[in-house]
Structure formats: structure tokens, C-alpha cells
Design an enzyme around this catalytic site. Structure first.
Site, PDB file in Angstrom:
ATOM      1  N   SER A  55      11.165  34.959  52.786  1.00  0.00           N
ATOM      2  CA  SER A  55       9.798  34.961  52.911  1.00  0.00           C
ATOM      3  C   SER A  55       9.164  33.614  52.425  1.00  0.00           C
ATOM      4  O   SER A  55       9.453  32.711  52.982  1.00  0.00           O
ATOM      5  CB  SER A  55       9.327  36.345  52.168  1.00  0.00           C
ATOM      6  N   ASP A 207      10.569  41.361  57.355  1.00  0.00           N
ATOM      7  CA  ASP A 207      10.972  40.480  56.217  1.00  0.00           C
ATOM      8  C   ASP A 207      12.200  40.689  55.518  1.00  0.00           C
ATOM      9  O   ASP A 207      12.694  41.707  55.218  1.00  0.00           O
ATOM     10  CB  ASP A 207       9.754  40.943  55.088  1.00  0.00           C
TER      11      ASP A 207
END
Length: 351
Positions: A55, A207
Site C-alpha cells: 500500500s 490492497d
């Protein structure tokens, strides 16, 4: 940009040590890792072999590696500064803004922002696909393409391991240096409640925090360095039990995003106790020396502030990251290359 010649208590003539970096994700809280990296660049005895990131940690990893490839330490420092400055400029047109009262009292939370509250409620009932065209534009794509030369990155000296979660299988995929594109970095940071999945090679990705925040295994299996610096953004422990719905959801996300990392660290702790000297891979895990850079301040920040990318907030996080790196160097700098400064035994309590 802030630089200093102060290198805590580390002798200036210390022999170079190769280390790996493990960078967690956490939206704009990733600016804390920016500060930690910026400070580590001041220590000439630290040489980076590889970076694992997820991320925001993936963004920091790629930008750092690009800067090192293009211009060494000064290049990395400038690249990180320019990336986060560009993020802050893009945030000026974001619908998620602090209220006048929060600005007046210096609160960086978005908990009281009407648009944040509306989006938070909508995410519980409406999928990003149903809102296609409304939130599909991600300014990070342009920023990444303008900031990073991905072709040069693929040929650079720093190994990269970027994690994203395969939506279909639920398993993490670790992308190596030569595979990294803007899409890979966006996939690693794709929150499913905000964006549609990012498609790569016919597979949809979310993610990477769900599968590895960040992934430690590649640093052990594919790198020569035995020292890894974990720059931790997401709190593992909270003293108070959450009572409000928003706090409960935030804690659930923290537990989920830390679960895989803690599992890997527990495996290292067990390996250190029971590894067979003749087991090559087991010995690699057991010999890993882990060091953690973190700050208690990150526990105090609201989850909504991860969407606050105001320049003042990012600089505050950067400065906190620099202070945390300084504190580590003062307390544990002498441990690097010698022993782990992370308390593995505490992970095995109750196991």
C-alpha cells in the site's frame, strides 16, 4: 527538505551494513515512513539491499528505489519529498476535508467531515462498481507515472517486493522489481470499499495489507542481508477496547492488516528456538535480525486521518518518522549487524 549531519551515537567511520526494509501501508500515514527513510539516508553505514512494501509502503519503496537509482541518497531524498508534495497538491481537490472547527483546534481527523461521513456510510451499502465513474479516477496514477521511471526501476540495484491480494484466491502475490508498474502499486493500495479492483494479467487485486503488510518471506529467502528494519505504521496493541461502531471497524481493520505480519514474525520466533542447523531455509529464518521503527503517536491518530493528505499533516508525520529513526539509532544502532533488537519472545506468550 530537512537534512542533518547528526548521526546520533553511531561512529561516523562505522563499516557499511547491508539491510532490508519492510514498509507497512496506511494511507497518508505512510508519510511517517517517509520521515524514517529520510533519516536513515543520513546514516552512511546503512546500505539498502531490498525493500518489501504494501500500500503506502509500496509507494515509498518504489519511489525510494527510483531515487536511489537516479541519484543516490540525495536522489532518494528528493524523490520522496517530491512524491509526497505531489500527493498533498492533489489532496487540495479531494472531497475529504477537515471541518473549520477541526482546523481551528489543530485536529487532523476527518471524523467530522460531512463527505467522509457520507462516504463511510455509503461504503456499507454501495459497491465502488455501482459508483463507477464517480470515484474511479485515482490521482495517484498520474503522480506515480510522473515520479517514477519504471524501466530504470526494473534495472536498479535495489530489490523490490510489492504485495497485492488476489481477489479470486484470497492469496497474496508478491511482485518483483521487473514487474512493477503504476498498476501494481495501485493494486497494492486498492481499498475495496473505495475503488474497483485493479486488473493485472487477467486477475483482480485488492490492497496487499490483507495478505502481507508487508511480506517478510521474500526478504528472508531472496536476500543476503540478515538485518531487516520494519517501519511500523499500524498499531498492534491498543489499551482500550473500542465501543463505538467506527472505532470497532477501525480495530478490525488493524487486526486484519497486522495478522499476516504477526504470523510471519511468530514463525521466526519459533525457528529461533527449534531450527535444525542442517535446515538451510530454517536457518535463514532463525538468523534474521529484526529491528522496529515505530512511534506511540501513531496510536493516537484516527483512522479517517489516513485520507488526510494536507501538507502540514504530512510534514508532521515525516518529522515524527525522523524522530523515531533517531530514537532507534540511539537505542539500538549498535545492535544492527549483531543481534535482533526486536523482542521475538513476546510474540510467543500464550502460544
Amino acid at each position: 527538505m530537512t537534512t542533518t549531519d547528526d548521526t546520533a551515537d553511531i561512529p561516523p567511520d562505522r563499516a557499511p551494513l547491508w539491510v532490508d526494509l519492510a514498509l507497512q501501508g496506511g494511507g497518508s500515514h505512510g508519510a511517517f515512513a517517509w520521515g524514517a527513510l529520510d533519516r536513515l539516508l543520513d546514516y552512511p553505514w546503512i546500505e539498502v539491499e531490498a525493500i518489501s512494501g504494501t500500500s503506502a509502503g509500496a509507494m515509498n519503496a518504489a519511489v525510494f528505489a527510483h531515487g536511489m537509482t537516479a541519484g543516490g541518497r540525495d536522489g532518494a531524498r528528493k524523490a520522496l519529498h517530491d512524491f509526497w508534495r505531489a500527493v498533498s497538491r492533489a489532496a487540495k481537490v479531494s472531497p475529504f476535508q477537515r471541518t473549520p472547527i477541526d482546523r481551528m483546534f489543530g485536529n487532523y481527523t476527518l471524523d467530522n467531515s460531512p463527505m467522509y461521513i457520507a462516504a463511510d456510510l455509503m461504503a456499507r451499502f454501495v459497491s465502488p462498481a455501482a459508483m463507477s465513474g464517480v470515484f474511479s479516477w485515482n490521482p495517484l496514477r498520474d503522480i506515480l507515472n510522473e515520479t517514477i521511471d519504471f524501466k530504470a526501476l526494473a534495472e536498479g540495484p535495489i530489490k523490490l517486493f510489492i504485495t497485492a491480494t488476489n481477489v479470486r484466491t484470497g492469496r497474496g502475490r508478491v511482485f518483483r522489481r521487473e514487474e512493477i508498474t503504476a498498476d501494481v502499486l495501485l493494486a497494492s493500495a486498492c481499498l475495496p470499499t473505495m475503488y474497483e479492483p485493479v486488473w493485472i494479467d487477467g486477475e483482480a487485486y485488492w490492497d496487499g495489507g490483507y495478505a502481507g503488510n508487508p511480506s517478510i518471506a521474500p526478504l528472508v529467502r531472496e536476500c543476503q542481508s540478515r538485518d531487516t528494519f520494519l517501519v511500523q505504521i499500524n498499531p498492534v496493541t491498543r489499551q482500550e477496547v473500542p465501543r463505538h461502531a467506527r472505532d470497532i471497524l477501525n480495530r478490525v481493520n488493524e487486526v486484519s492488516f497486522n495478522a499476516t505480519l504477526l504470523k510471519e514474525l511468530k514463525m521466526i520466533a519459533l525457528m529461533r528456538q527449534v531450527v535444525d542447523p542442517g535446515n538451510t531455509e530454517g536457518r535463514q529464518w532463525a538468523e534474521m535480525r529484526l529491528h522496529r521503527i515505530a512511534s506511540d503517536m501513531m496510536v493516537e491518530l484516527s483512522a479517517s486521518s489516513k485520507l488526510n493528505a494536507e501538507w502540514g499533516f504530512l510534514r508532521m508525520l515525516r518529522d515524527e518518522g525522523r524522530k523515531a529513526a533517531d530514537a532507534f539509532a540511539t537505542e539500538h544502532g549498535a545492535d544492527v549487524g549483531v543481534r535482533s533488537s526486536f523482542d521475538f519472545e513476546s510474540l510467543l506468550e500464550g502460544v
